[in-house]
Scaffold this motif. Structure first.
Motif, mmCIF file in Angstrom:
data_model
loop_
_atom_site.group_PDB
_atom_site.id
_atom_site.type_symbol
_atom_site.label_atom_id
_atom_site.label_comp_id
_atom_site.label_asym_id
_atom_site.label_seq_id
_atom_site.Cartn_x
_atom_site.Cartn_y
_atom_site.Cartn_z
ATOM 1 N N LYS A 250 63.959 67.925 70.059
ATOM 2 C CA LYS A 250 65.001 68.432 70.070
ATOM 3 C C LYS A 250 65.249 69.782 69.884
ATOM 4 C CE LYS A 250 65.228 67.885 64.921
ATOM 5 N NZ LYS A 250 66.002 67.433 63.682
ATOM 6 N N SER A 251 66.472 70.529 70.586
ATOM 7 C CA SER A 251 66.739 71.879 70.413
ATOM 8 C C SER A 251 65.566 72.778 70.836
ATOM 9 C CB SER A 251 67.265 72.102 68.986
ATOM 10 O OG SER A 251 68.414 71.311 68.702
ATOM 11 N N ASN A 252 64.861 72.528 71.744
ATOM 12 C CA ASN A 252 63.599 73.135 72.091
ATOM 13 C C ASN A 252 62.802 73.523 71.072
ATOM 14 O OD1 ASN A 252 64.552 73.250 74.848
ATOM 15 N ND2 ASN A 252 66.176 74.570 74.386
ATOM 16 N N ILE A 253 62.714 73.021 69.804
ATOM 17 C CA ILE A 253 61.926 73.346 68.903
ATOM 18 C C ILE A 253 61.070 72.080 68.655
ATOM 19 C CG2 ILE A 253 61.594 73.492 66.517
ATOM 20 C CD1 ILE A 253 64.541 74.647 66.413
ATOM 21 N N GLN A 254 59.695 72.395 68.706
ATOM 22 C CA GLN A 254 58.579 71.206 68.795
ATOM 23 C C GLN A 254 58.482 70.920 67.272
ATOM 24 O OE1 GLN A 254 57.758 70.577 71.791
ATOM 25 N NE2 GLN A 254 55.924 69.357 71.621
ATOM 26 N N GLN A 255 58.627 69.302 67.311
ATOM 27 C CA GLN A 255 58.403 69.079 65.944
ATOM 28 C C GLN A 255 57.375 68.040 66.310
ATOM 29 O OE1 GLN A 255 60.128 69.676 63.223
ATOM 30 N NE2 GLN A 255 61.710 70.974 64.266
ATOM 31 N N GLY A 256 55.990 68.484 66.325
ATOM 32 C CA GLY A 256 54.793 67.708 66.713
ATOM 33 C C GLY A 256 54.661 67.655 68.339
ATOM 34 N N TYR A 257 53.820 67.068 68.774
ATOM 35 C CA TYR A 257 53.487 66.833 69.957
ATOM 36 C C TYR A 257 53.897 65.543 70.894
ATOM 37 C CZ TYR A 257 50.723 71.202 69.434
ATOM 38 O OH TYR A 257 50.513 72.342 68.919
ATOM 39 N N TYR A 258 54.715 65.746 71.731
ATOM 40 C CA TYR A 258 55.431 64.628 72.649
ATOM 41 C C TYR A 258 55.090 64.558 73.917
ATOM 42 C CZ TYR A 258 58.196 64.009 68.194
ATOM 43 O OH TYR A 258 58.372 63.708 66.930
ATOM 44 N N ILE A 259 54.894 63.444 74.631
ATOM 45 C CA ILE A 259 54.697 63.231 75.861
ATOM 46 C C ILE A 259 55.609 62.157 76.358
ATOM 47 C CG2 ILE A 259 52.246 63.953 76.231
ATOM 48 C CD1 ILE A 259 51.520 60.912 76.118
ATOM 49 N N ASN A 260 56.136 62.166 77.548
ATOM 50 C CA ASN A 260 56.845 61.092 78.278
ATOM 51 C C ASN A 260 56.071 59.643 78.698
ATOM 52 O OD1 ASN A 260 59.928 60.192 78.742
ATOM 53 N ND2 ASN A 260 59.109 60.197 80.846
ATOM 54 N N VAL A 261 56.502 58.675 78.216
ATOM 55 C CA VAL A 261 55.585 57.623 78.928
ATOM 56 C C VAL A 261 56.738 56.659 79.727
ATOM 57 C CG1 VAL A 261 54.508 55.523 78.281
ATOM 58 C CG2 VAL A 261 54.235 57.518 77.105
ATOM 59 N N ASN A 262 56.336 56.600 81.105
ATOM 60 C CA ASN A 262 57.527 55.953 81.881
ATOM 61 C C ASN A 262 57.316 54.275 81.673
ATOM 62 O OD1 ASN A 262 58.748 58.173 82.887
ATOM 63 N ND2 ASN A 262 57.292 58.545 84.817
ATOM 64 N N SER A 263 55.974 53.900 81.597
ATOM 65 C CA SER A 263 55.998 52.670 81.442
ATOM 66 C C SER A 263 54.419 52.207 80.852
ATOM 67 C CB SER A 263 55.891 51.697 82.608
ATOM 68 O OG SER A 263 54.877 52.355 83.487
ATOM 69 N N ILE A 264 54.196 51.084 80.407
ATOM 70 C CA ILE A 264 52.730 50.509 79.931
ATOM 71 C C ILE A 264 52.466 49.408 80.611
ATOM 72 C CG2 ILE A 264 51.781 49.488 77.905
ATOM 73 C CD1 ILE A 264 53.947 51.014 75.926
ATOM 74 N N LYS A 265 51.313 49.313 81.285
ATOM 75 C CA LYS A 265 50.677 48.251 81.813
ATOM 76 C C LYS A 265 49.273 47.804 80.974
ATOM 77 C CE LYS A 265 51.473 49.938 86.454
ATOM 78 N NZ LYS A 265 50.906 50.589 87.728
ATOM 79 N N ILE A 266 49.175 46.491 81.192
ATOM 80 C CA ILE A 266 48.274 45.747 80.409
ATOM 81 C C ILE A 266 47.464 44.912 81.379
ATOM 82 C CG2 ILE A 266 47.576 43.896 78.826
ATOM 83 C CD1 ILE A 266 49.764 44.898 77.016
ATOM 84 N N SER A 267 46.059 45.284 81.708
ATOM 85 C CA SER A 267 45.363 44.480 82.699
ATOM 86 C C SER A 267 46.080 45.109 84.177
ATOM 87 C CB SER A 267 45.010 43.472 82.527
ATOM 88 O OG SER A 267 44.172 43.134 81.438
ATOM 89 N N GLY A 268 46.707 46.019 84.187
ATOM 90 C CA GLY A 268 47.350 46.541 85.581
ATOM 91 C C GLY A 268 48.872 45.800 85.651
ATOM 92 N N LYS A 269 49.050 45.157 84.875
ATOM 93 C CA LYS A 269 50.672 44.614 84.797
ATOM 94 C C LYS A 269 51.708 45.296 84.024
ATOM 95 C CE LYS A 269 49.169 39.788 86.054
ATOM 96 N NZ LYS A 269 48.956 38.294 85.611
ATOM 97 N N LYS A 270 52.604 45.742 84.770
ATOM 98 C CA LYS A 270 53.900 46.576 84.179
ATOM 99 C C LYS A 270 54.608 45.901 83.031
ATOM 100 C CE LYS A 270 57.498 49.543 85.033
ATOM 101 N NZ LYS A 270 58.316 50.160 86.134
ATOM 102 N N LEU A 271 54.794 46.092 81.829
ATOM 103 C CA LEU A 271 55.706 45.391 80.663
ATOM 104 C C LEU A 271 57.206 45.725 81.302
ATOM 105 C CD1 LEU A 271 53.482 46.031 77.366
ATOM 106 C CD2 LEU A 271 53.157 44.132 79.332
#
Length: 432
Positions: A248-269
């Motif tokens: 928020k507000s360009n102030i880093q509160q820890g380290y974050y990445i953006n996850v678009n999706s999750i796959k398990i054994s190649g299958k998108k949830l």
């Protein structure tokens, strides 16, 4: 000429405050240059994993007598804090006044400091200090003292890097609750001006404003300045990169990445109508990855389906885990655990994904039982997903604070190298 790239406030006042530090930085840089014709590119902190708390601990040298202090590593912590009883016994830190340049750095980092007419300038600068494990917080006094860590590749392998006026906070003894035995505080590696990576980069101009982290079930290391030179072009450790995002507000509160999706054994949830998971935090303060309740339910259902299709049998859960399996014969002795479903965190594109194999998804609780190392984070957690320490082990992670990028390797345990191969306490190199 020395160039610096630091994430300061855009205001002219903040810029002028930084300019006041340049003579000191240039003086230290010149002294180091005279001593080391070939300048070191990184400093190293050895890490060990505390078995009882599953926390990652290290040591710093602090005070005129360079007393070693045991600290729990807090990846997103904004600064170093140390028990006030330890500092009074083994150190002689100077107090930082509220109207000082040093205290104003807290304001640049997102805090609030006012020092106008009629203000008591003799008051001590205070910080809000948090134990990120117990989530207890209180106020602590801002201090400055000598801090030292070992260079990783200097001409003299026993040489140390020192900051004469390192800024940190003292804190009352109550904040030690929940930390590993013998720990006297927490070492913050977060994206703030007074975190350890930032202060080293500012003091020694030849250090990049980045650091590398390599955790393991036993030994590991933090490299200030980025990956050590002997690993930067290591063909067995290819790196992928993804942007670090601010909360928020360009102030880093820890380290974050953006996850678009999750796959398990190649299958998108299927998570939500948009299909995006969203902001994901990376943390060493928790031992296992947590997920918001709905995400966790979808994740677990898909994982069980994939696992049972691989002839893995569900068994009674073992706390704190909710899903456990009886592995196939011989699987428990294999480091990478290939006969379990793979988990992919898909990032900015299908080509950029963080792959989690069985080694980092399954936890052995007994010879015949392995449990899924992902936990339910509840209905309204602060962050929908927090990637915990177990899922980070045996990956090389490089946090570049200058360009806000995270570099991550494939699992090192698959090849000849792993994070426990770092003998940072003696040779500061990978053991062949």
């Amino acid at each position: 000429m020395i160039c610096f790239t630091l994430s300061f406030s855009s205001s002219m006042a903040s810029f002028l405050k930084f300019l006041l530090l340049l003579p000191l930085i240039s003086h230290i840089h010149g002294a180091i240059s005279q001593k080391y014709p070939t300048l070191p590119k990184a400093a190293v902190l050895p890490l060990t994993k505390d078995i009882s708390t599953l926390q990652y601990v290290t040591e710093l040298l602090i005070g005129e007598n360079l007393a070693p202090v045991k600290l729990v590593v807090d990846l997103g912590g904004p600064f170093l804090w140390v028990d006030s009883e330890f500092t009074s016994q083994f150190s002689s830190p100077g107090s930082v006044k509220i109207c000082s340049l040093q205290c104003s750095m807290v304001e640049i980092s997102g805090g609030s400091r006012s020092c106008g007419l009629g203000y008591n300038a003799s008051k001590t600068c205070t910080l809000q200090v948090e134990n990120s494990v117990s989530r207890i917080s209180t106020s602590g006094e801002m201090k400055e003292d000598i801090v030292g860590v070992k260079f990783s590749d200097a001409v003299d392998p026993g040489s140390f890097a020192y900051i004469q006026r390192f800024l940190f906070s003292s804190a009352p003894n109550l904040l030690l609750e929940g930390l590993a035995s013998g720990a006297k505080g927490m070492l913050g590696l977060g994206n703030s001006i007074i975190s350890l990576p930032s202060q080293f980069s500012t003091t020694f101009g030849f250090f990049h404003r980045k650091f590398a982290l390599c955790l393991s079930p036993s030994n590991g290391a933090v490299f200030l300045g980025g990956m050590p030179p002997e690993l930067e072009n290591e063909p067995t450790i290819p790196m992928m990169y993804t942007p670090l995002i601010s909360k928020k507000s360009n102030i880093q509160q820890g380290y974050y990445i953006n996850v678009n999706s999750i796959k398990i054994s190649g299958k998108k949830l299927s998570m939500n109508p948009k299909g995006s998971v969203g902001r994901t935090k990376i943390s060493t303060a928790i031992p296992y990855t947590t997920m918001e309740n709905k995400i966790y339910s979808t994740f677990v259902a898909a994982y069980i389906k994939a696992a049972t299709s691989m002839n893995l049998s569900l068994v009674a859960p073992v706390a704190p885990f909710e899903v456990c399996f009886s592995p196939n014969e011989g699987v428990s002795n294999k480091r990478t655990l290939p006969n379990f479903p793979t988990v992919d965190l898909v990032l900015q594109s299908e080509l950029v994904k963080w792959r989690i194999l069985g080694r980092n998804s399954m936890v052995r609780v007994s010879d015949g039982v392995m449990c899924l190392g992902f936990l339910n984070g509840g209905l309204n957690p602060m962050d929908p997903i927090v990637v915990g320490g177990y899922q980070l082990e045996d990956y090389m992670l490089e946090f570049n604070l200058g360009n806000s990028m995270l570099g991550f390797s494939s699992p090192l345990g698959m090849g000849e190298k792993k994070c426990s191969d770092f003998d940072a306490s003696s040779r500061n190199t990978m053991v062949s």
